[in-house]
Design a protein around this motif. Structure first.
Motif, PDB file in Angstrom:
ATOM      1  N   ILE A 179       0.855  -1.178   0.000  1.00  0.00           N
ATOM      2  CA  ILE A 179       0.000   0.000   0.000  1.00  0.00           C
ATOM      3  C   ILE A 179       0.897   1.235   0.000  1.00  0.00           C
ATOM      4  O   ILE A 179       1.852   1.321   0.769  1.00  0.00           O
ATOM      5  N   ARG A 180       0.580   2.209  -0.850  1.00  0.00           N
ATOM      6  CA  ARG A 180       1.399   3.416  -0.919  1.00  0.00           C
ATOM      7  C   ARG A 180       1.140   4.349   0.261  1.00  0.00           C
ATOM      8  O   ARG A 180       2.060   4.914   0.819  1.00  0.00           O
ATOM      9  N   ASP A 181      -0.130   4.535   0.623  1.00  0.00           N
ATOM     10  CA  ASP A 181      -0.461   5.450   1.727  1.00  0.00           C
ATOM     11  C   ASP A 181      -0.953   4.635   2.915  1.00  0.00           C
ATOM     12  O   ASP A 181      -2.157   4.495   3.155  1.00  0.00           O
ATOM     13  N   SER A 208      -1.102   4.771  14.063  1.00  0.00           N
ATOM     14  CA  SER A 208      -0.866   3.334  14.172  1.00  0.00           C
ATOM     15  C   SER A 208      -2.172   2.549  14.038  1.00  0.00           C
ATOM     16  O   SER A 208      -2.154   1.382  13.634  1.00  0.00           O
ATOM     17  N   PHE A 209      -3.297   3.186  14.360  1.00  0.00           N
ATOM     18  CA  PHE A 209      -4.594   2.553  14.137  1.00  0.00           C
ATOM     19  C   PHE A 209      -4.785   2.278  12.645  1.00  0.00           C
ATOM     20  O   PHE A 209      -5.214   1.186  12.258  1.00  0.00           O
ATOM     21  N   GLN A 210      -4.437   3.258  11.811  1.00  0.00           N
ATOM     22  CA  GLN A 210      -4.571   3.080  10.364  1.00  0.00           C
ATOM     23  C   GLN A 210      -3.653   1.959   9.872  1.00  0.00           C
ATOM     24  O   GLN A 210      -4.044   1.140   9.036  1.00  0.00           O
ATOM     25  N   VAL A 211      -2.446   1.914  10.415  1.00  0.00           N
ATOM     26  CA  VAL A 211      -1.484   0.882  10.007  1.00  0.00           C
ATOM     27  C   VAL A 211      -1.999  -0.504  10.383  1.00  0.00           C
ATOM     28  O   VAL A 211      -1.951  -1.438   9.574  1.00  0.00           O
ATOM     29  N   GLU A 212      -2.508  -0.646  11.607  1.00  0.00           N
ATOM     30  CA  GLU A 212      -2.993  -1.958  12.033  1.00  0.00           C
ATOM     31  C   GLU A 212      -4.211  -2.390  11.224  1.00  0.00           C
ATOM     32  O   GLU A 212      -4.352  -3.572  10.895  1.00  0.00           O
ATOM     33  N   MET A 213      -5.078  -1.455  10.888  1.00  0.00           N
ATOM     34  CA  MET A 213      -6.233  -1.794  10.042  1.00  0.00           C
ATOM     35  C   MET A 213      -5.760  -2.342   8.695  1.00  0.00           C
ATOM     36  O   MET A 213      -6.265  -3.369   8.210  1.00  0.00           O
ATOM     37  N   ASN A 214      -4.780  -1.664   8.083  1.00  0.00           N
ATOM     38  CA  ASN A 214      -4.251  -2.131   6.802  1.00  0.00           C
ATOM     39  C   ASN A 214      -3.549  -3.478   6.935  1.00  0.00           C
ATOM     40  O   ASN A 214      -3.685  -4.354   6.078  1.00  0.00           O
ATOM     41  N   PHE A 215      -2.799  -3.646   8.013  1.00  0.00           N
ATOM     42  CA  PHE A 215      -2.088  -4.899   8.258  1.00  0.00           C
ATOM     43  C   PHE A 215      -3.075  -6.068   8.327  1.00  0.00           C
ATOM     44  O   PHE A 215      -2.875  -7.107   7.680  1.00  0.00           O
ATOM     45  N   ARG A 216      -4.132  -5.896   9.088  1.00  0.00           N
ATOM     46  CA  ARG A 216      -5.120  -6.971   9.213  1.00  0.00           C
ATOM     47  C   ARG A 216      -5.831  -7.231   7.882  1.00  0.00           C
ATOM     48  O   ARG A 216      -6.122  -8.390   7.542  1.00  0.00           O
ATOM     49  N   THR A 217      -6.104  -6.173   7.141  1.00  0.00           N
ATOM     50  CA  THR A 217      -6.789  -6.319   5.851  1.00  0.00           C
ATOM     51  C   THR A 217      -5.955  -7.136   4.879  1.00  0.00           C
ATOM     52  O   THR A 217      -6.465  -8.047   4.212  1.00  0.00           O
ATOM     53  N   VAL A 218      -4.673  -6.814   4.793  1.00  0.00           N
ATOM     54  CA  VAL A 218      -3.779  -7.564   3.901  1.00  0.00           C
ATOM     55  C   VAL A 218      -3.633  -9.003   4.370  1.00  0.00           C
ATOM     56  O   VAL A 218      -3.662  -9.945   3.561  1.00  0.00           O
ATOM     57  N   ARG A 219      -3.489  -9.208   5.666  1.00  0.00           N
ATOM     58  CA  ARG A 219      -3.331 -10.559   6.212  1.00  0.00           C
ATOM     59  C   ARG A 219      -4.550 -11.440   5.933  1.00  0.00           C
ATOM     60  O   ARG A 219      -4.419 -12.664   5.812  1.00  0.00           O
ATOM     61  N   HIS A 220      -5.726 -10.837   5.829  1.00  0.00           N
ATOM     62  CA  HIS A 220      -6.945 -11.604   5.546  1.00  0.00           C
ATOM     63  C   HIS A 220      -7.192 -11.763   4.046  1.00  0.00           C
ATOM     64  O   HIS A 220      -8.204 -12.342   3.649  1.00  0.00           O
ATOM     65  N   GLY A 221      -6.285 -11.239   3.223  1.00  0.00           N
ATOM     66  CA  GLY A 221      -6.420 -11.406   1.784  1.00  0.00           C
ATOM     67  C   GLY A 221      -7.554 -10.610   1.176  1.00  0.00           C
ATOM     68  O   GLY A 221      -8.069 -10.974   0.105  1.00  0.00           O
ATOM     69  N   LYS A 223      -9.421  -7.319  -0.650  1.00  0.00           N
ATOM     70  CA  LYS A 223      -9.036  -6.511  -1.808  1.00  0.00           C
ATOM     71  C   LYS A 223      -9.027  -5.032  -1.457  1.00  0.00           C
ATOM     72  O   LYS A 223     -10.029  -4.478  -1.000  1.00  0.00           O
ATOM     73  N   ILE A 224      -7.885  -4.376  -1.711  1.00  0.00           N
ATOM     74  CA  ILE A 224      -7.687  -2.957  -1.424  1.00  0.00           C
ATOM     75  C   ILE A 224      -7.447  -2.215  -2.728  1.00  0.00           C
ATOM     76  O   ILE A 224      -6.668  -2.660  -3.578  1.00  0.00           O
ATOM     77  N   VAL A 225      -8.118  -1.087  -2.884  1.00  0.00           N
ATOM     78  CA  VAL A 225      -7.880  -0.206  -4.027  1.00  0.00           C
ATOM     79  C   VAL A 225      -7.525   1.181  -3.501  1.00  0.00           C
ATOM     80  O   VAL A 225      -8.182   1.684  -2.584  1.00  0.00           O
ATOM     81  N   GLU A 226      -6.477   1.784  -4.063  1.00  0.00           N
ATOM     82  CA  GLU A 226      -6.108   3.153  -3.700  1.00  0.00           C
ATOM     83  C   GLU A 226      -6.562   4.117  -4.800  1.00  0.00           C
ATOM     84  O   GLU A 226      -6.266   3.904  -5.977  1.00  0.00           O
ATOM     85  N   LEU A 227      -7.241   5.161  -4.395  1.00  0.00           N
ATOM     86  CA  LEU A 227      -7.748   6.172  -5.315  1.00  0.00           C
ATOM     87  C   LEU A 227      -7.102   7.506  -4.966  1.00  0.00           C
ATOM     88  O   LEU A 227      -7.155   7.935  -3.811  1.00  0.00           O
ATOM     89  N   PRO A 228      -6.461   8.180  -5.907  1.00  0.00           N
ATOM     90  CA  PRO A 228      -5.768   9.426  -5.579  1.00  0.00           C
ATOM     91  C   PRO A 228      -6.726  10.554  -5.211  1.00  0.00           C
ATOM     92  O   PRO A 228      -7.797  10.707  -5.808  1.00  0.00           O
TER      93      PRO A 228
END
Length: 261
Positions: A179-181, A208-221, A223-228
């Motif tokens: 994830i870029r951001d 760190s709340f945002q980081v942990e949310m992303n960490f768990r999302t990736v670990r659960h496989g 789908k994440i999309v980043e929109l500028p």
């Protein structure tokens, strides 16, 4: 599943077709001393062409009367589109989001938005973020500051840009989430994704709340999309960043990496 990046959004508000435009979306707005900004962001959110949009204000007993203003806005709004949660005191961004998100899911929200209350995140992006989530069959869409087409407020000083850029680089190298951001606070989630990562059990705060949310999302496989997006300077008031938040933000990625191995 590797995160995806979509092209830069248009400045105008996207008009979604039915049934997307009437989807049950709840925007969680954590507030602490946002009396000047809250009426503005609420008006902009309610003006969006999203008939199913609701707002949940989670106020941490703001000394400036933000909670009272939120109550007035809720009372003046038709169809009970605004809910106010009065929390006992300043407990941090993460705690306010967990409280608001779990309440939104329990109340039947299909999609939950997290965004700042200081107008640094423009509400006009929400219809496109929802449309992207649905059309791409994503679990979460991130309003990203660090992908092609995105931009930061011109008011940001060089050292603030450097600190933000380094924080993202630091977490990306350490956790390799793709994830870029990784510290972005502007996202729209499927409620099912929040339940899958067990958002109610997250204890970290601040960035760190945002980081942990992303960490768990990736670990659960999921789908994440980043929109500028364009990330604007807050309209009024002061940043909530302090030394404790900075220290926790530096420590949590190490703990998450250790947990992953």
């Amino acid at each position: 599943m590797a995160p995806q990046v979509l092209q830069a959004p248009a400045e105008q508000v996207v008009e979604l077709p039915e049934p997307w435009r009437s989807a049950a979306v709840t925007v969680v707005l954590p507030t602490y001393n946002e009396a000047a900004n809250l009426p503005v962001i609420v008006a902009e959110l309610l003006a969006l062409p999203l008939s199913g949009l609701r707002i949940l204000v989670a106020d941490d007993n703001s000394p400036d009367g933000t909670g009272r203003i939120a109550d007035q806005l809720a009372a003046s709004c038709a169809q009970e589109r605004i809910t106010v949660v009065h929390r006992p005191g300043k407990q941090g961004l993460g705690r306010a989001y967990v409280d608001g998100m779990t309440r939104a899911i329990a109340a039947g929200a299909e999609f939950v938005v997290q965004m700042d209350s200081d107008l640094s995140h423009a509400p006009r992006y929400l219809p496109q973020m929802l449309g992207t989530l649905l059309s791409a069959a994503a679990d979460v869409v991130i309003g990203s500051r660090y992908v092609a087409g995105a931009s930061l407020a011109s008011e940001w000083s060089w050292h603030r840009r450097a600190l933000s850029g380094f924080a993202n680089y630091y977490v990306r190298v350490l956790l390799r989430l793709g994830i870029r951001d990784v510290t972005a606070g502007f996202k729209i989630w499927r409620s099912s994704a929040l339940e899958a990562i067990d958002v109610a059990s997250i204890r970290s705060n601040g960035y760190s709340f945002q980081v942990e949310m992303n960490f768990r999302t990736v670990r659960h496989g999921l789908k994440i999309v980043e929109l500028p997006i364009h990330f604007a300077e807050r309209r009024e008031g002061d940043s909530k960043m302090n030394l404790r938040v900075q220290l926790e933000s530096a420590l949590i990625p190490f703990l998450l990496r250790r947990r992953a191995h």
